[in-house]
Design a protein around this motif. Structure first.
Motif, mmCIF file in Angstrom:
data_model
loop_
_atom_site.group_PDB
_atom_site.id
_atom_site.type_symbol
_atom_site.label_atom_id
_atom_site.label_comp_id
_atom_site.label_asym_id
_atom_site.label_seq_id
_atom_site.Cartn_x
_atom_site.Cartn_y
_atom_site.Cartn_z
ATOM 1 N N LEU A 124 0.820 -1.208 0.000
ATOM 2 C CA LEU A 124 0.000 0.000 0.000
ATOM 3 C C LEU A 124 0.857 1.262 0.000
ATOM 4 N N PRO A 125 0.334 2.361 -0.586
ATOM 5 C CA PRO A 125 1.118 3.590 -0.728
ATOM 6 C C PRO A 125 1.202 4.374 0.583
ATOM 7 N N LEU A 126 2.091 5.344 0.604
ATOM 8 C CA LEU A 126 2.259 6.180 1.779
ATOM 9 C C LEU A 126 2.476 7.627 1.358
ATOM 10 N N PRO A 127 2.089 8.573 2.200
ATOM 11 C CA PRO A 127 2.356 9.980 1.894
ATOM 12 C C PRO A 127 3.842 10.273 2.066
ATOM 13 N N TYR A 128 4.372 11.091 1.180
ATOM 14 C CA TYR A 128 5.792 11.438 1.265
ATOM 15 C C TYR A 128 5.945 12.703 2.104
ATOM 16 N N SER A 129 5.816 12.512 3.411
ATOM 17 C CA SER A 129 5.861 13.608 4.372
ATOM 18 C C SER A 129 7.046 13.420 5.311
ATOM 19 N N THR A 132 6.316 10.531 7.755
ATOM 20 C CA THR A 132 6.509 9.217 7.144
ATOM 21 C C THR A 132 7.990 8.932 6.922
ATOM 22 N N LEU A 133 8.729 9.948 6.501
ATOM 23 C CA LEU A 133 10.164 9.772 6.268
ATOM 24 C C LEU A 133 10.859 9.291 7.541
ATOM 25 N N ALA A 134 10.494 9.858 8.672
ATOM 26 C CA ALA A 134 11.107 9.447 9.935
ATOM 27 C C ALA A 134 10.822 7.985 10.230
ATOM 28 N N HIS A 135 9.575 7.545 9.968
ATOM 29 C CA HIS A 135 9.232 6.132 10.179
ATOM 30 C C HIS A 135 10.049 5.235 9.254
ATOM 31 N N VAL A 136 10.115 5.593 7.968
ATOM 32 C CA VAL A 136 10.809 4.751 6.994
ATOM 33 C C VAL A 136 12.300 4.660 7.318
ATOM 34 N N LEU A 160 -2.664 6.369 -6.518
ATOM 35 C CA LEU A 160 -3.211 7.628 -6.011
ATOM 36 C C LEU A 160 -2.054 8.478 -5.513
ATOM 37 N N ARG A 161 -2.334 9.760 -5.325
ATOM 38 C CA ARG A 161 -1.342 10.708 -4.825
ATOM 39 C C ARG A 161 -1.899 11.368 -3.572
ATOM 40 N N PHE A 162 -1.104 11.446 -2.508
ATOM 41 C CA PHE A 162 -1.557 12.057 -1.261
ATOM 42 C C PHE A 162 -1.358 13.568 -1.287
ATOM 43 N N LYS A 163 -2.388 14.316 -0.912
ATOM 44 C CA LYS A 163 -2.267 15.774 -0.823
ATOM 45 C C LYS A 163 -1.287 16.192 0.264
ATOM 46 N N SER A 164 -1.091 15.321 1.244
ATOM 47 C CA SER A 164 -0.233 15.670 2.379
ATOM 48 C C SER A 164 1.254 15.454 2.091
ATOM 49 N N SER A 165 1.614 15.006 0.892
ATOM 50 C CA SER A 165 3.025 14.774 0.574
ATOM 51 C C SER A 165 3.788 16.087 0.486
ATOM 52 N N TYR A 167 7.275 15.807 -0.317
ATOM 53 C CA TYR A 167 8.385 15.453 -1.197
ATOM 54 C C TYR A 167 7.835 14.786 -2.451
ATOM 55 N N SER A 168 8.575 14.905 -3.543
ATOM 56 C CA SER A 168 8.311 14.009 -4.669
ATOM 57 C C SER A 168 8.835 12.627 -4.289
ATOM 58 N N GLU A 169 8.413 11.603 -5.035
ATOM 59 C CA GLU A 169 8.889 10.253 -4.730
ATOM 60 C C GLU A 169 10.403 10.156 -4.836
ATOM 61 N N ILE A 170 10.971 10.759 -5.851
ATOM 62 C CA ILE A 170 12.418 10.686 -6.033
ATOM 63 C C ILE A 170 13.138 11.444 -4.929
ATOM 64 N N GLU A 171 12.637 12.596 -4.525
ATOM 65 C CA GLU A 171 13.238 13.325 -3.394
ATOM 66 C C GLU A 171 13.175 12.481 -2.122
ATOM 67 N N PHE A 172 12.047 11.812 -1.926
ATOM 68 C CA PHE A 172 11.859 10.976 -0.743
ATOM 69 C C PHE A 172 12.871 9.827 -0.733
ATOM 70 N N LEU A 173 13.041 9.164 -1.873
ATOM 71 C CA LEU A 173 14.006 8.063 -1.971
ATOM 72 C C LEU A 173 15.435 8.559 -1.748
ATOM 73 N N ARG A 174 15.764 9.692 -2.324
ATOM 74 C CA ARG A 174 17.110 10.249 -2.126
ATOM 75 C C ARG A 174 17.384 10.499 -0.644
ATOM 76 N N GLU A 175 16.393 11.031 0.047
ATOM 77 C CA GLU A 175 16.583 11.363 1.458
ATOM 78 C C GLU A 175 16.726 10.093 2.300
ATOM 79 N N ILE A 176 15.984 9.052 1.957
ATOM 80 C CA ILE A 176 16.132 7.775 2.666
ATOM 81 C C ILE A 176 17.554 7.249 2.490
ATOM 82 N N VAL A 177 18.045 7.272 1.256
ATOM 83 C CA VAL A 177 19.408 6.798 0.989
ATOM 84 C C VAL A 177 20.427 7.636 1.759
#
Length: 303
Positions: A124-129, A132-136, A160-165, A167-177
């Motif tokens: 299931l999807p998640l908001p890129y907030s 959420t980033l802290a949890h991931v 679907l896309r969350f209004k509460s995001s 970050y973009s998905e790519i920004e979110f992935l970069r930050e996780i890395v």
């Protein structure tokens, strides 16, 4: 210089020792064909959750396969994107499988799939907030510490896309890395499915993806549907040959990343091993195309 052909910066240290070849997902119905033919396959990938039993034919087959081929293990149930704490028992079982088979790579999804004690039959999807980033980040750190290795995190298929995001998905992935030193698994089909469903450019997504952290690519066939107003809706169903649109995107990704371990996923309506192998052979041809200029350049480099 075109973004597609611009060389990547220095490659990040790999979290995978998979060969830069085409592999396939292992299905036990194919074991006899594999055993009889000794196929020219780069590696096999399994889902960790299918091998959490203590023994029996599945483990006997996999032990034999592991002697002859590199192995990648793909998790589908850790719920790394979830807000709740990781299921420690499930993580322990994943670690047991990883310790038993010492795979060349372990990967999981940027998604969630649990609610309390319930395992949901979906990623299931998640908001890129920021929340959420802290949890991931905490969950990736916990998994990597438990397994004693960096993991590969896969981009999701989105519907679907969350209004509460924030970050973009790519920004979110970069930050996780950046925060965890994990690596990435680029699912090209997921990128195309998301782009179609959410009306953005799949080419732009591939051109922006942080390829220097990609240690594996997934390719699969999708299913076509329509939403309630008749617009195209693609489903990441792993149920068909890889479509031409996906092959073109894969070629585009390789132009930036260079040769990298590539998996053909086919988990539903499972084909013959011959058809699955033919899909891997097609990926191998595209890998050869990017290998050849690289080899030529290395051959020309003065010693």
């Amino acid at each position: 210089m075109d973004a597609r052909t611009a060389p990547e910066q220095a490659r990040a240290p790999a979290a995978s020792s998979l060969p830069a070849r085409a592999g396939v997902g292992f299905k036990n119905v194919h074991f006899a064909d594999i055993d009889a033919s000794a196929p020219d396959i780069g590696f096999f990938e399994i889902h960790a959750e299918n091998y959490m039993g203590a023994g029996g034919p599945p483990h006997a087959q996999l032990m034999q396969l592991r002697r002859d081929f590199p192995l990648s293990i793909h998790g589908v149930g850790l719920s790394i994107g979830g807000a709740e704490p990781l299921d420690r028992d499930h993580l322990r079982r994943v670690k047991s499988v990883v310790d038993r088979y010492a795979p060349a790579a372990f990967s999981e999804h940027l998604a969630w799939s649990t609610q309390g004690a319930r395992f949901l039959n979906d990623l299931l999807p998640l908001p890129y907030s920021a929340t959420t980033l802290a949890h991931v980040v905490a969950h990736v750190d916990e998994v990597q510490e438990a397994l004693g290795r960096p993991i590969l995190l896969e981009n999701p298929a989105a519907y679907l896309r969350f209004k509460s995001s924030d970050y973009s998905e790519i920004e979110f992935l970069r930050e996780i890395v950046r925060r965890t030193d994990c690596r990435l698994l680029l699912d090209v089909t997921n990128a195309y499915v998301s782009a179609t469903n959410l009306a953005f450019s799949a080419e732009d997504y591939i051109d922006a993806f942080p390829m220097r952290y990609v240690d594996e690519i997934h390719l699969a066939g999708y299913a076509e549907d329509a939403d309630e107003i008749g617009d195209p809706l693609l489903i990441d169903a792993h149920c068909a040959p890889v479509q031409d649109q996906i092959w073109r995107l894969y070629d585009r990704a390789l132009a930036r990343r260079g040769p990298v371990a590539t998996l053909i996923e086919w988990d539903n309506d499972i084909p013959t091993f011959a058809l699955l192998s033919a899909q891997a052979a097609r990926a191998e041809l595209l890998l050869d195309k990017v290998r050849s200029p690289l080899k030529t350049a290395l051959d020309r480099t003065p010693s």
